[in-house]
Write an enzyme that holds these catalytic residues in place. Structure first.
Site, PDB file in Angstrom:
ATOM      1  N   CYS A   6      38.398  30.461  32.197  1.00 24.24           N
ATOM      2  CA  CYS A   6      37.690  31.530  32.884  1.00 24.24           C
ATOM      3  C   CYS A   6      36.474  31.978  32.076  1.00 24.24           C
ATOM      4  O   CYS A   6      35.459  31.278  32.055  1.00 24.24           O
ATOM      5  CB  CYS A   6      38.639  32.672  33.228  1.00 24.24           C
ATOM      6  SG  CYS A   6      37.971  33.759  34.525  1.00 24.24           S
ATOM      7  N   ARG A  86      35.273  37.457  39.135  1.00 21.40           N
ATOM      8  CA  ARG A  86      34.191  37.874  40.010  1.00 21.40           C
ATOM      9  C   ARG A  86      32.912  37.062  39.752  1.00 21.40           C
ATOM     10  O   ARG A  86      32.098  36.899  40.632  1.00 21.40           O
ATOM     11  CB  ARG A  86      33.915  39.371  39.780  1.00 21.40           C
ATOM     12  CG  ARG A  86      32.870  39.967  40.654  1.00 21.40           C
ATOM     13  CD  ARG A  86      32.821  41.487  40.483  1.00 21.40           C
ATOM     14  NE  ARG A  86      33.986  42.106  41.100  1.00 21.40           N
ATOM     15  CZ  ARG A  86      34.947  42.756  40.440  1.00 21.40           C
ATOM     16  NH1 ARG A  86      34.892  42.903  39.145  1.00 21.40           N
ATOM     17  NH2 ARG A  86      35.966  43.284  41.072  1.00 21.40           N
ATOM     18  N   HIS A 131      42.847  29.935  36.140  1.00 19.86           N
ATOM     19  CA  HIS A 131      43.823  30.315  35.108  1.00 19.86           C
ATOM     20  C   HIS A 131      45.047  29.400  35.148  1.00 19.86           C
ATOM     21  O   HIS A 131      46.028  29.692  35.846  1.00 19.86           O
ATOM     22  CB  HIS A 131      44.256  31.773  35.307  1.00 19.86           C
ATOM     23  CG  HIS A 131      43.184  32.741  34.977  1.00 19.86           C
ATOM     24  ND1 HIS A 131      43.031  33.259  33.723  1.00 19.86           N
ATOM     25  CD2 HIS A 131      42.191  33.257  35.741  1.00 19.86           C
ATOM     26  CE1 HIS A 131      41.993  34.082  33.718  1.00 19.86           C
ATOM     27  NE2 HIS A 131      41.456  34.084  34.922  1.00 19.86           N
ATOM     28  N   GLU A 133      47.319  29.102  33.076  1.00 22.18           N
ATOM     29  CA  GLU A 133      48.510  29.771  32.538  1.00 22.18           C
ATOM     30  C   GLU A 133      49.359  30.399  33.640  1.00 22.18           C
ATOM     31  O   GLU A 133      50.557  30.629  33.457  1.00 22.18           O
ATOM     32  CB  GLU A 133      48.125  30.820  31.487  1.00 22.18           C
ATOM     33  CG  GLU A 133      47.421  32.045  32.003  1.00 22.18           C
ATOM     34  CD  GLU A 133      45.903  31.917  32.133  1.00 22.18           C
ATOM     35  OE1 GLU A 133      45.248  32.974  32.242  1.00 22.18           O
ATOM     36  OE2 GLU A 133      45.369  30.801  32.139  1.00 22.18           O
TER      37      GLU A 133
END
Length: 156
Positions: A6, A86, A131, A133
């Site tokens: 990210c 975003r 993500h 994770e």
């Protein structure tokens, strides 16, 4: 080995833009709204929103893999990964970055948004907008984590 998740991916794009493309003021509009080279910017549909609560790009989104290490790691041409952000890779810089060796090896097929970057001819340099994770557990780690740890162990 480098693994950017990210914001980590976004920082890699900024750093590559500054040090390889020579765009010394390249930045994210999240950090500098007035940058002349917003290599990371708000998604188009976010630009006119002033009340930011609940407006992130959330949930699972498709990603088409276009070669690179990620295609081998996933063993698939299409994946779906979860997001929570975003700001995005600014496609206005895509051609310039790709010519300089920062490849977009994963792109959302509907939106055209870059999901994965890799440095051409680098043994293991992957940045992802999503993500991994969120889909990883101790008993079943995400394939990107397994590959990253293996690449790091091989370089010790």
């Amino acid at each position: 080995p480098f693994f950017g998740i990210c914001l980590g991916m976004q920082m890699a794009v900024i750093e590559y833009s500054r040090n390889v493309l020579g765009l010394q003021d390249a930045n994210s509009v999240e950090m500098d709204e007035k940058t002349a080279n917003p290599v990371i910017s708000l998604m188009e549909e976010q630009k006119n929103i002033t009340n930011m609560g609940g407006t992130m790009r959330l949930g699972a989104w498709d990603c088409e893999l276009n070669g690179g290490n990620v295609a081998d790691i996933y063993g698939s041409g299409m994946i779906s990964e979860r997001h929570r952000h975003r700001y995005e890779y600014n496609n206005e810089y895509k051609e310039q970055l790709e010519k300089a060796g920062l490849k977009s090896t994963g792109v959302n097929p509907k939106t055209g948004l870059v999901e994965i970057i890799e440095i051409e001819d680098h043994p293991w340099f992957i940045g992802v907008q999503y993500h991994p994770e969120y889909k990883s557990t101790v008993a079943n780690p995400h394939p990107l984590f397994k590959s990253f740890v293996a690449a790091a162990a091989a370089r010790k």
